[in-house]
Design a protein around this motif. Sequence first.
Motif, PDB file in Angstrom:
ATOM      1  N   PRO A 147      19.925  26.827  29.442  1.00  0.00           N
ATOM      2  CA  PRO A 147      20.195  25.448  29.027  1.00  0.00           C
ATOM      3  C   PRO A 147      19.882  25.158  27.556  1.00  0.00           C
ATOM      4  O   PRO A 147      19.042  25.800  26.946  1.00  0.00           O
ATOM      5  CB  PRO A 147      19.263  24.630  29.928  1.00  0.00           C
ATOM      6  CG  PRO A 147      18.138  25.549  30.257  1.00  0.00           C
ATOM      7  CD  PRO A 147      18.710  26.942  30.274  1.00  0.00           C
ATOM      8  N   SER A 148      20.623  24.175  27.038  1.00  0.00           N
ATOM      9  CA  SER A 148      20.332  23.560  25.749  1.00  0.00           C
ATOM     10  C   SER A 148      20.197  22.055  25.978  1.00  0.00           C
ATOM     11  O   SER A 148      20.892  21.501  26.816  1.00  0.00           O
ATOM     12  CB  SER A 148      21.472  23.828  24.748  1.00  0.00           C
ATOM     13  OG  SER A 148      21.538  25.186  24.390  1.00  0.00           O
ATOM     14  N   VAL A 149      19.314  21.426  25.237  1.00  0.00           N
ATOM     15  CA  VAL A 149      19.149  19.978  25.370  1.00  0.00           C
ATOM     16  C   VAL A 149      19.216  19.326  23.995  1.00  0.00           C
ATOM     17  O   VAL A 149      18.992  19.969  22.959  1.00  0.00           O
ATOM     18  CB  VAL A 149      17.794  19.604  26.030  1.00  0.00           C
ATOM     19  CG1 VAL A 149      17.705  20.162  27.438  1.00  0.00           C
ATOM     20  CG2 VAL A 149      16.624  20.063  25.184  1.00  0.00           C
ATOM     21  N   SER A 153      21.633  17.383  28.570  1.00  0.00           N
ATOM     22  CA  SER A 153      21.421  18.815  28.770  1.00  0.00           C
ATOM     23  C   SER A 153      22.745  19.466  29.136  1.00  0.00           C
ATOM     24  O   SER A 153      23.596  18.857  29.793  1.00  0.00           O
ATOM     25  CB  SER A 153      20.419  19.023  29.906  1.00  0.00           C
ATOM     26  OG  SER A 153      20.491  20.344  30.404  1.00  0.00           O
ATOM     27  N   THR A 183      21.045  21.658  34.549  1.00  0.00           N
ATOM     28  CA  THR A 183      21.362  20.380  33.907  1.00  0.00           C
ATOM     29  C   THR A 183      21.030  19.179  34.790  1.00  0.00           C
ATOM     30  O   THR A 183      20.523  18.163  34.302  1.00  0.00           O
ATOM     31  CB  THR A 183      22.853  20.372  33.513  1.00  0.00           C
ATOM     32  OG1 THR A 183      23.002  21.141  32.336  1.00  0.00           O
ATOM     33  CG2 THR A 183      23.349  18.956  33.261  1.00  0.00           C
ATOM     34  N   ILE A 201      17.312  18.478  34.613  1.00  0.00           N
ATOM     35  CA  ILE A 201      16.888  17.983  33.299  1.00  0.00           C
ATOM     36  C   ILE A 201      17.326  16.527  33.120  1.00  0.00           C
ATOM     37  O   ILE A 201      16.599  15.707  32.571  1.00  0.00           O
ATOM     38  CB  ILE A 201      17.462  18.877  32.176  1.00  0.00           C
ATOM     39  CG1 ILE A 201      16.879  20.287  32.294  1.00  0.00           C
ATOM     40  CG2 ILE A 201      17.161  18.285  30.802  1.00  0.00           C
ATOM     41  CD1 ILE A 201      17.406  21.278  31.278  1.00  0.00           C
ATOM     42  N   ARG A 202      18.555  16.235  33.611  1.00  0.00           N
ATOM     43  CA  ARG A 202      19.012  14.857  33.463  1.00  0.00           C
ATOM     44  C   ARG A 202      18.083  13.909  34.195  1.00  0.00           C
ATOM     45  O   ARG A 202      17.726  12.856  33.673  1.00  0.00           O
ATOM     46  CB  ARG A 202      20.439  14.713  33.996  1.00  0.00           C
ATOM     47  CG  ARG A 202      20.993  13.318  33.806  1.00  0.00           C
ATOM     48  CD  ARG A 202      22.429  13.201  34.227  1.00  0.00           C
ATOM     49  NE  ARG A 202      23.265  14.097  33.428  1.00  0.00           N
ATOM     50  CZ  ARG A 202      24.548  14.375  33.717  1.00  0.00           C
ATOM     51  NH1 ARG A 202      25.114  13.829  34.776  1.00  0.00           N
ATOM     52  NH2 ARG A 202      25.241  15.186  32.951  1.00  0.00           N
ATOM     53  N   ALA A 210      11.915  17.335  24.636  1.00  0.00           N
ATOM     54  CA  ALA A 210      12.941  18.357  24.812  1.00  0.00           C
ATOM     55  C   ALA A 210      12.347  19.611  25.455  1.00  0.00           C
ATOM     56  O   ALA A 210      12.938  20.198  26.372  1.00  0.00           O
ATOM     57  CB  ALA A 210      13.567  18.702  23.451  1.00  0.00           C
ATOM     58  N   ALA A 252      11.548  19.109  29.028  1.00  0.00           N
ATOM     59  CA  ALA A 252      12.779  19.136  29.818  1.00  0.00           C
ATOM     60  C   ALA A 252      13.182  20.582  30.102  1.00  0.00           C
ATOM     61  O   ALA A 252      13.517  20.949  31.239  1.00  0.00           O
ATOM     62  CB  ALA A 252      13.909  18.413  29.067  1.00  0.00           C
ATOM     63  N   LEU A 253      13.136  21.425  29.077  1.00  0.00           N
ATOM     64  CA  LEU A 253      13.513  22.836  29.279  1.00  0.00           C
ATOM     65  C   LEU A 253      12.531  23.508  30.231  1.00  0.00           C
ATOM     66  O   LEU A 253      12.919  24.398  31.004  1.00  0.00           O
ATOM     67  CB  LEU A 253      13.549  23.583  27.935  1.00  0.00           C
ATOM     68  CG  LEU A 253      14.700  23.199  27.008  1.00  0.00           C
ATOM     69  CD1 LEU A 253      14.568  23.917  25.679  1.00  0.00           C
ATOM     70  CD2 LEU A 253      16.044  23.548  27.654  1.00  0.00           C
ATOM     71  N   THR A 304      13.202  23.999  33.948  1.00  0.00           N
ATOM     72  CA  THR A 304      14.117  25.026  34.443  1.00  0.00           C
ATOM     73  C   THR A 304      13.513  26.415  34.406  1.00  0.00           C
ATOM     74  O   THR A 304      14.158  27.381  34.781  1.00  0.00           O
ATOM     75  CB  THR A 304      15.403  25.065  33.583  1.00  0.00           C
ATOM     76  OG1 THR A 304      15.062  25.591  32.285  1.00  0.00           O
ATOM     77  CG2 THR A 304      16.016  23.697  33.428  1.00  0.00           C
TER      78      THR A 304
END
Lengths: 250, 250, 250, 250, 250, 250, 250
Positions: free
Chosen positions: A38-40, A173, A178, A181-182, A204, A207-208, A211
């Motif tokens: 993932p990227s956010v 995200s 995703t 994270i959302r 951020a 959030a990562l 996962t």
Amino acid sequence: MDSSAPQQAYDRGNTIFSPDGRLYQVEYAREAVERGSPSVGVVTDDGVVLAARKRVRSPLLEADTIEKIHEVDDHLAIASAGHAADARQLVDVARRVAQHHRVRYGEPVGVESLATHLADHVQEHTQTGGSRPFGAALLVGGVDPGRPGEGVGQPRLFEVDPSGTPYGWRAVSIGNGTDGIRRFFEDRLEGDLPGETQRGIATALEALATTAESDLEPESLDVWTIDSDAATVERLSADEIAAVLAELES
Amino acid sequence: MDSSAPQQAYDRGNTIFSPDGRLYQVEYAREAVERGSPSVGVVTDDGVVLAARKRVRSPLLEADTIEKIHEVDDHLAIASAGHAADARQLVDVARRVAQHHRVRYGEPVGVESLATHLADHVQEHTQTGGSRPFGAALLVGGVDPGRPGEGVGQPRLFEVDPSGTPYGWRAVSIGNGTDGIRRFFEDRLEGDLPGETQRGIATALEALATTAESDLEPESLDVWTIDSDAATVERLSADEIAAVLAELES
Amino acid sequence: MDSSAPQQAYDRGNTIFSPDGRLYQVEYAREAVERGSPSVGVVTDDGVVLAARKRVRSPLLEADTIEKIHEVDDHLAIASAGHAADARQLVDVARRVAQHHRVRYGEPVGVESLATHLADHVQEHTQTGGSRPFGAALLVGGVDPGRPGEGVGQPRLFEVDPSGTPYGWRAVSIGNGTDGIRRFFEDRLEGDLPGETQRGIATALEALATTAESDLEPESLDVWTIDSDAATVERLSADEIAAVLAELES
Amino acid sequence: MDSSAPQQAYDRGNTIFSPDGRLYQVEYAREAVERGSPSVGVVTDDGVVLAARKRVRSPLLEADTIEKIHEVDDHLAIASAGHAADARQLVDVARRVAQHHRVRYGEPVGVESLATHLADHVQEHTQTGGSRPFGAALLVGGVDPGRPGEGVGQPRLFEVDPSGTPYGWRAVSIGNGTDGIRRFFEDRLEGDLPGETQRGIATALEALATTAESDLEPESLDVWTIDSDAATVERLSADEIAAVLAELES
Amino acid sequence: MDSSAPQQAYDRGNTIFSPDGRLYQVEYAREAVERGSPSVGVVTDDGVVLAARKRVRSPLLEADTIEKIHEVDDHLAIASAGHAADARQLVDVARRVAQHHRVRYGEPVGVESLATHLADHVQEHTQTGGSRPFGAALLVGGVDPGRPGEGVGQPRLFEVDPSGTPYGWRAVSIGNGTDGIRRFFEDRLEGDLPGETQRGIATALEALATTAESDLEPESLDVWTIDSDAATVERLSADEIAAVLAELES
Amino acid sequence: MDSSAPQQAYDRGNTIFSPDGRLYQVEYAREAVERGSPSVGVVTDDGVVLAARKRVRSPLLEADTIEKIHEVDDHLAIASAGHAADARQLVDVARRVAQHHRVRYGEPVGVESLATHLADHVQEHTQTGGSRPFGAALLVGGVDPGRPGEGVGQPRLFEVDPSGTPYGWRAVSIGNGTDGIRRFFEDRLEGDLPGETQRGIATALEALATTAESDLEPESLDVWTIDSDAATVERLSADEIAAVLAELES
Amino acid sequence: MDSSAPQQAYDRGNTIFSPDGRLYQVEYAREAVERGSPSVGVVTDDGVVLAARKRVRSPLLEADTIEKIHEVDDHLAIASAGHAADARQLVDVARRVAQHHRVRYGEPVGVESLATHLADHVQEHTQTGGSRPFGAALLVGGVDPGRPGEGVGQPRLFEVDPSGTPYGWRAVSIGNGTDGIRRFFEDRLEGDLPGETQRGIATALEALATTAESDLEPESLDVWTIDSDAATVERLSADEIAAVLAELES
């Protein structure tokens, strides 16, 4: 995704709708994004934060060369998820557009304008034959220039998905995990911005972390900030990332 | 739509008719429109109202960036339903046509002329190979310039469907729930225009409300007006929309 | 049309004959014409009458924008049946040809010449790959200019079918109910022209009435005349159509 | 023609031979010719006669506009059988070639030269992909110019078939009933020419009559002559045809 | 040729080898040659003889227009077997090459050089998609110019087969019955040339007779000679052919 | 790799994703790399070492002509694994890019820049139709020029895989036995560089030895070094390789 | 080669890998080479020997025109095996490259350089659609020019296979019986060159004899030498070949 018989008749190429109006190749490209780490992106009071997890398969790999976040212009960067080679092609397009805009108009390209341009390019690869959709999603983060004399720019954050649609977000995200994270973002932010850049970075990374099966390591993270004031892109060093992680754990 | 065996032989591409003379890919593209949230258009005594529902998946999404209604020129806007990325390509075409017309003829493009141009573009994507139909329908609303000295322009409203046919309407809906909205319009208007712009906005929102399971929220609505006098496009603010909604509920 | 197994092997594209020498895609395009509401043309003593039924799905639809009959040049109009978007493409071709002829030769294009040009265009779409036949038939009605000093032009009426063949007619129908209308014309006219324009209009509307389940409504009819003397195309108003209908019923 | 399983594997396009070295699409195009009403050509002592039967579906159809025989140049005409729209494309090619020859060389194109040119064009449509063979056969009749001072030209008659091969004939038929007509010609002519033009016309009409279930009607016949002396193409009027028919019946 | 299941997977186009390294479409094109009536070529002490049988379907057919042997240049002719329309395309190529050579180099093209050029052209149609191999084989007969002052040219005879390979022969056959004719030539000539031109003509006709069910007729034969001395192509008249046949029978 | 039924529907070309978002043709191209003998690269304190095993099928084969490592520019070489012919095409691209860069900018191309350029070229062959991915992986080793006055360059080592993604490594393997070699490198180097060039060569050969069933032979090895100081590529002679092997065995 | 079901899914074209990373069309092209009669090349102390067996189907065939070995330039010749027409196309490419090199650089092309150029051309036909691989392998033999003043050139011998890979050899065989010939070469030469040209010729013919069921005949052999000193290509006469054969038998 289940590959049942009826859908198979309509999922072999760009140039065909299914009887219920779906474009299966676009949906499969979304699956390719889901397979990626993932990227956010987070908009803060004073800029944009982009952060990404990287799969560092070996300690011998130079983690810096795994490109998840790319500087596109002084004031604009792109984070990606999904098929890395596809994402790099889109970043190349973004750089050409940004450079062309500077040369032609003498000013930086707008963030939404660039995201829209990329989305158009992505859409074309969903409608014509002889190609396939891009198996990558992008987060376009940047700062729209403030009016002359006003000084401070406006931070913007856009997602471009494999269908070729741009969406603006305050926090978003792409890639694996995703949905979780959302929910994290929605719970944590309750619709607000997280505050200053430092809070944005921490949010951020938190959030990562939702996962990750184990603690995050600085070398498997890429964190960039775009500052509204200076309208400049900066990359955090491993030490700076480690400091944030340490603070989060404390 | 049922995907029975006989039709399957004729629904894999643009370049083929079915034995009963149907173009299945065009019909599937209509299904893609049906899957999209609805947009409506209403001609009023003093202009045109375009309104659309938007799916705001998250409070973090910047609802303004979900593009359902697009300004094309000072006097002309387009609402869409269906595949958002496809719709944006058509809006790009519309903007180029409108700009080209202004540069070449020194006057705004006619509403019907623009709708016809878009319809031609859409039709070409239903006849040639190497592409697919557009999975989007459009509502082209605008004001045809009045004769010099007469002042007031003529409000016009056109639908462009995935087959590439333009239709003129006094009130019309595209996207999910279109049948119900049409019945609502027919019952409410009984063939007349709804009156002034404010009544048109209210009628449009009432129409959209027929497709919603709960109350409409201002942030998931896009409402634009084109004024016959000024021949200008304007977007309602969330507050203005909220005011109309409040009035409707009262 | 029955879709039995043997034919299925030869009906998937333009570039293939069936073992018995048929072009199935052209035959399926004829089915698309059959699905459309009918258009008729009648040559009279003093011109040509074109008339068409339109499907007005809703009282909110602006019936005028349903294009079944199109002015191509001062002296020439085209009525269509079948896939409306396909017909419009052909009308665009016709307009370009007519305009080009005027610019290049300083005189109006001949009716047969234009019909032949359109037929060539249609045929090309039945022989090459990467496209499909046009799902529309046309009636090209117009007046060939009289010799200088002679004054009166010659009314002509041509059908262009989906195979790309032009046929000249004194009275003809395309679209749904064509067989019945042809029998009506043959019985009524017995090989003659119907007389003056007014009789031609009445005959055309009577012919269309044979395909209607209820009384014809003026707003679902399009009636145009081309006058031999003036060599001009004119469209009947709803009132004029209503008057003819009233006379027929009396 | 039987469509048994083995052949089906090799009959779907131009670019493929069957195991026994046949080109099925060309053979199917010959079937399309067989489906068409017949055209005949006869070389006489003083020119060439071309005659064709036309299917006049209705008394309202202007029989003159059913094009079975086409003037290509002053000294050369082409009769066709099969797919009418395909034949017209070939006639267009013929006209361009004839015109180009006149402009470039200042003299009429030779009959064999034109037939060969058309045959080349037809062959190309049997070898390349993205197209199909022409579903039409042609009879190219004309007069090769006599040497300066000699005055009288040489009448020539060529068949061009869907494979793209030209054959010279003294009397020949294409289209429906060709086998019977050939036997008629062989029996009647016994290798000779039929005599003068009037005898040629009678022979041609007798040949066409062998394929008709009832008496021939002048309006369903097209008869043209090319005269060796004048090197001019002329079309018989309905009265002239009727006179010949009357004479034949007496 | 048997069309068993395994081969069917690899015989549908030019761009595919079978697992055992064969090009089936080329082999099928050879079958097309085998279906054609035979042509033979014989090198003699003073030139080359080309002879061919023609299928004259009717006494009304002008046998001269059935082209089996074509003059390409003063010193060079080509006999063909197989698909006549394909052969004509190759002869057109040959004529252009010969003419181009004369214009560019001021001398006749060499026989082997021309055969090689044709073979290259044929090969290209066996390797690329969008086309098919040529269904024709050629015999290229001609005289290579003697050195200045030496006077007498060198007679050469080449076969070009559907794979695009040129072979030089002293005596050779293509088309139906080739195996029998080859045995006849080998038995008769025992590796030598047959002597002077007249003996060559007789040998060629005897060879063709081995494939005929009844006596050869002059009008179904085409016989051409190329003379080493004069380097000129000449066609035998029907009388000349009849004389040779009479001599053979005596 | 198992070829089960579901995947077969999605693995026939570049222009298609599988339902789980995979590009099978790219994965099969990786299998082609796995089939090739291995190449390794090692960054040392003073440069880069590239080494490769070669399959020398016969003592008559000139081992030098088996190209596994290619000099691209003075300061840059590429080792490959997989389909040798595909690798050579990519090396040709690399040489053109390097030469173009020198001509245009007057300085050597950067190592990462070249690897990125190659990766873009490879990616394009995974997205468009009418081609296939490259069945080869590359190791791009070189020295980035030091700043003027600083003298010593920076050694860099990049892998380009068949998906078109570039990765930077300190030590890496491509081709057969890659997993084992990676473990060897990780165990041996523990994240460090191996030291000076001589240690790098020894480490590279030890790594290759893990994939060999018998002792390594100098003639089946290719070893190249790029020196940071001189920025020059050099190839070890068989004697030099033998000396290293002898030392390793002792 | 067995054509089992799984492989069939991946062997229909150039643009597809099999799941185990193989290119079946390239492997089938190798089968086409295996079907051809063998060619061998041998490097000697003073040059290169190329020899080939030819299938002379008939005593009437001019054996000289069966092209197995082709002179490309003064110092360079190519022997081929497999599909003769494909080989000739490659030889044409080779001649153009050699000529272009002489014109541009004023010196003969290098042997390896030419072989590499051909290999690139061959590879391109294995990666793109719309074509097929070349069904031929080549032996490129020649002499690289010695340095000015040194006089003697360097003999080189390269194989180019259907995958597009060049290999350098001291002695090599392509076509039917290659495995046996390679073993013969390895046993006989034990890694050395065979000595002078005469020994090389004898060795080459002995090698070819291993594949023959009966004694070799001079007329079914093609033997060429390239001399290092003179850098010239020469072809042995039948008498010279007979002399070597006689010596071998004695």
